[in-house]
Design an enzyme around this catalytic site. Sequence first.
Site, PDB file in Angstrom:
ATOM      1  N   ASP A   9       0.874  -1.163   0.000  1.00  0.00           N
ATOM      2  CA  ASP A   9       0.000   0.000   0.000  1.00  0.00           C
ATOM      3  C   ASP A   9       0.921   1.225   0.000  1.00  0.00           C
ATOM      4  OD1 ASP A   9      -2.236   1.746   0.408  1.00  0.00           O
ATOM      5  OD2 ASP A   9      -1.848   1.698   2.562  1.00  0.00           O
ATOM      6  N   ASP A  11      -0.184   5.118   0.991  1.00  0.00           N
ATOM      7  CA  ASP A  11      -0.462   6.066   2.064  1.00  0.00           C
ATOM      8  C   ASP A  11      -0.437   5.385   3.421  1.00  0.00           C
ATOM      9  OD1 ASP A  11      -0.893   8.309   0.367  1.00  0.00           O
ATOM     10  OD2 ASP A  11      -2.906   7.587  -0.086  1.00  0.00           O
TER      11      ASP A  11
END
Length: 281
Positions: A9, A11
């Site tokens: 991922d 953020d």
Amino acid sequence: MAGLVVVFDFDKTIIDCDSDNWVVEELGINNLFTQLLHTLPWNSLMDRMMTELHNRGKTIEDIEECLKKVPLHPSIASSIESAHAFGCDLRVVSDANVCFIETILKHHGILDCFSEINTNPSLIDEQGRLRILPYHDFNTSSHGCKICPPNMCKGLVMEKIRASVSADGKKQLVYVGDGAPDFCAGLKLEGGDVLMPRKDFPICDLISTNPLLTKAKIHEWSDWEELGANILSTVNRSFIRDESSSNVKTDQLVPVDCKYQNGSISATAHGALHLPVSPPH
């Protein structure tokens, strides 16, 4: 080429903030963002914010300069570089967008470490305005997942990744994330895979609530020194099968905090609005 595929991922995983929030705060459109927050899906709202920035005279260069200020912890940068040097296949699955992710990774010199970035498309239109589009066109059809936001189901993306890496003869998947959609992605992992959830974030809450749904080995992390050690330990075990080489000694470091992580809009990060306890199947 080794058989290890590490999927990140972006953020609050590679960077310690939400890149959308960062731009909204830094470029001074937080008030409008907050007003519209509950009237549009997050992805559509960010596209609307890019129109607002354009109307205020902000250019794509202004946005890029803002993104270059996002801090990147040296431990995550070095672990990404090391895993890439070992021959790992590194990929991103994120609900941010191509412009934001590529600008930040390129600025920190690690963009070329990644073979693929799966995220919301972005483009610059004829007026010079940055447009942010949905990964999945939810206006024409729904992906049907109750965990993920309407514009992107990370579980479906992971299914595509598994199919592609299996065709290439690669065997083990590692997924690193923090949010509820990352839990959905983790449901696609198998027994020999590794899930690295960020401790005390929504993904860990969902794992705890649904303990029988995750098949992969779970290695939690709290900061980027710990995450870097987890990644390199997994790489060592995968490549040289020497357990002793995975005993990475690290001193405790305080991670670089995003300036606005605890700000007025951070509580409504993408996945935080979608927190069911049942899997998408």
